[in-house]
Design a protein around this motif. Structure first.
Motif, short mmCIF file in Angstrom:
data_model
loop_
_atom_site.label_atom_id
_atom_site.label_comp_id
_atom_site.label_asym_id
_atom_site.label_seq_id
_atom_site.Cartn_x
_atom_site.Cartn_y
_atom_site.Cartn_z
N PHE A 168 0.89 -1.12 0.22
CA PHE A 168 0.03 0.04 0.00
C PHE A 168 0.67 1.31 -0.11
O PHE A 168 0.66 2.10 -0.85
CB PHE A 168 -1.16 0.01 1.13
N ASP A 169 1.87 1.27 0.73
CA ASP A 169 2.84 2.18 0.79
C ASP A 169 3.52 2.63 -0.54
O ASP A 169 3.60 3.81 -1.02
CB ASP A 169 4.00 2.21 1.91
N ASP A 170 3.84 1.42 -1.23
CA ASP A 170 4.42 1.63 -2.51
C ASP A 170 3.45 2.42 -3.47
O ASP A 170 3.98 3.17 -4.42
CB ASP A 170 4.95 0.38 -3.04
N VAL A 171 2.16 1.67 -3.38
CA VAL A 171 1.20 2.28 -4.45
C VAL A 171 0.80 3.55 -4.15
O VAL A 171 0.86 4.38 -5.13
CB VAL A 171 -0.30 1.62 -4.26
N VAL A 172 0.75 3.91 -2.92
CA VAL A 172 0.40 5.52 -2.50
C VAL A 172 1.74 6.25 -3.24
O VAL A 172 1.58 7.38 -3.70
CB VAL A 172 0.26 5.71 -1.42
N ALA A 173 3.08 5.83 -2.85
CA ALA A 173 4.32 6.67 -3.16
C ALA A 173 4.41 6.78 -4.67
O ALA A 173 4.60 7.88 -5.10
CB ALA A 173 5.46 5.83 -2.50
N ASP B 221 -3.13 17.46 3.25
CA ASP B 221 -2.39 17.06 4.36
C ASP B 221 -2.50 15.54 4.76
O ASP B 221 -1.30 15.09 4.98
CB ASP B 221 -2.42 18.08 5.62
N HIS B 222 -3.67 15.08 4.91
CA HIS B 222 -3.57 13.59 5.53
C HIS B 222 -4.14 12.87 4.49
O HIS B 222 -4.00 11.40 4.56
CB HIS B 222 -4.60 13.82 6.31
N TRP B 223 -4.59 13.13 3.10
CA TRP B 223 -5.39 12.02 2.16
C TRP B 223 -5.03 12.33 0.76
O TRP B 223 -4.29 13.45 0.50
CB TRP B 223 -6.83 12.24 2.37
N ILE B 224 -4.66 11.17 0.00
CA ILE B 224 -4.45 11.16 -1.45
C ILE B 224 -5.76 10.49 -2.10
O ILE B 224 -5.71 9.40 -1.75
CB ILE B 224 -3.13 10.78 -1.80
N ALA B 225 -6.17 10.89 -3.07
CA ALA B 225 -7.08 10.43 -3.85
C ALA B 225 -6.76 10.34 -5.72
O ALA B 225 -6.05 11.15 -6.09
CB ALA B 225 -8.57 11.10 -3.84
N PHE B 226 -6.69 8.85 -5.84
CA PHE B 226 -6.16 8.90 -7.34
C PHE B 226 -7.29 7.67 -8.01
O PHE B 226 -7.58 6.90 -7.14
CB PHE B 226 -4.69 8.35 -7.36
N PRO C 33 -15.59 3.10 -14.86
CA PRO C 33 -15.22 4.40 -15.69
C PRO C 33 -14.98 5.50 -14.55
O PRO C 33 -14.22 6.03 -15.06
CB PRO C 33 -16.81 4.57 -16.34
N TYR C 34 -15.73 5.51 -13.46
CA TYR C 34 -15.47 6.35 -12.52
C TYR C 34 -15.01 5.78 -11.22
O TYR C 34 -15.80 5.78 -10.40
CB TYR C 34 -16.54 7.41 -12.45
N GLU C 35 -13.71 5.42 -11.09
CA GLU C 35 -13.40 4.94 -9.69
C GLU C 35 -12.12 5.83 -9.35
O GLU C 35 -11.23 6.16 -9.91
CB GLU C 35 -13.02 3.44 -10.07
N VAL C 36 -12.39 5.78 -7.82
CA VAL C 36 -11.15 6.55 -7.13
C VAL C 36 -10.68 6.13 -6.08
O VAL C 36 -11.67 5.65 -5.08
CB VAL C 36 -11.74 8.03 -6.88
N HIS C 37 -9.65 5.90 -5.53
CA HIS C 37 -9.19 5.28 -4.48
C HIS C 37 -8.70 6.36 -3.61
O HIS C 37 -7.64 7.29 -3.94
CB HIS C 37 -7.85 4.17 -4.79
N LEU C 38 -8.98 6.48 -2.15
CA LEU C 38 -8.64 7.46 -1.24
C LEU C 38 -7.99 6.59 -0.51
O LEU C 38 -8.28 5.74 0.42
CB LEU C 38 -10.14 7.80 -0.70
N HIS C 39 -6.94 7.18 -0.16
CA HIS C 39 -5.88 6.50 0.92
C HIS C 39 -5.33 7.65 1.90
O HIS C 39 -5.11 8.88 1.49
CB HIS C 39 -4.79 5.84 0.34
N PRO C 40 -5.42 7.16 3.32
CA PRO C 40 -4.77 8.19 4.32
C PRO C 40 -3.16 8.24 3.81
O PRO C 40 -2.72 7.01 3.53
CB PRO C 40 -4.98 7.56 5.45
#
Length: 151
Positions: free
Chosen positions: A24-29, A43-48, A56-63
């Motif tokens: 998970f760390d590698d995917v987010v990085a 500051d605390h989240w990233i969505a991609f 067609p419209y999918e977003v992953h949200l990670h702290p």
């Protein structure tokens, strides 16, 4: 533990064995460094948008800080979470226009959280994240699966 969760756990373990790092760390990085699919970052989240999105419209949200479940978030991340989810939903809604029904989302129970195995949690390797994207599938269509999950 469900078969899908067990398969994801095997992928996490295989990645750690091969690289010594957390999947998970590698995917987010990777997503943060590339930036091409990042749709929102705080500051605390990233969505991609995942590399191999199933919808067609999918977003992953990670702290940004890996946690085993949402209860383990610090105060800042906990405060930002609903704000980030609402902003993502507003962005989905703008895709279709103001006269369309609101964008559906996956129910809260579909978020990923650290699985347990006989009382042992895999929180040190698992990353919890809420869902943002299409609704949970019906029996006639396949369930959404993150890009890092086995097919």
């Amino acid at each position: 533990m469900t078969p899908r969760t067990a398969a994801v756990r095997r992928r996490i373990d295989a990645h750690r064995e091969a690289t010594g790092r957390n999947l998970f760390d590698d995917v987010v990085a990777r997503e943060k460094a590339d930036g091409e699919r990042v749709v929102l970052e705080t500051d605390h989240w990233i969505a991609f948008v995942p590399y191999a999105a199933h919808w067609p419209y999918e977003v992953h949200l990670h702290p940004k800080r890996r946690v085993p479940d949402l209860l383990a978030l610090d105060d800042g991340a906990r405060t930002e979470c609903p704000q980030v989810l609402l902003e993502l939903l507003r962005r989905f809604d703008r895709i279709f226009g103001p006269d369309q029904p609101p964008t559906p989302t996956s129910p809260p129970g579909t978020r990923r959280r650290s699985p347990t195995d006989g009382g042992r949690t895999s929180g040190s390797t698992w990353s919890s994240s809420p869902s943002a994207g299409p609704p949970a599938s019906s029996s006639s269509s396949p369930a959404p699966s993150p890009a890092w999950a086995p097919s």
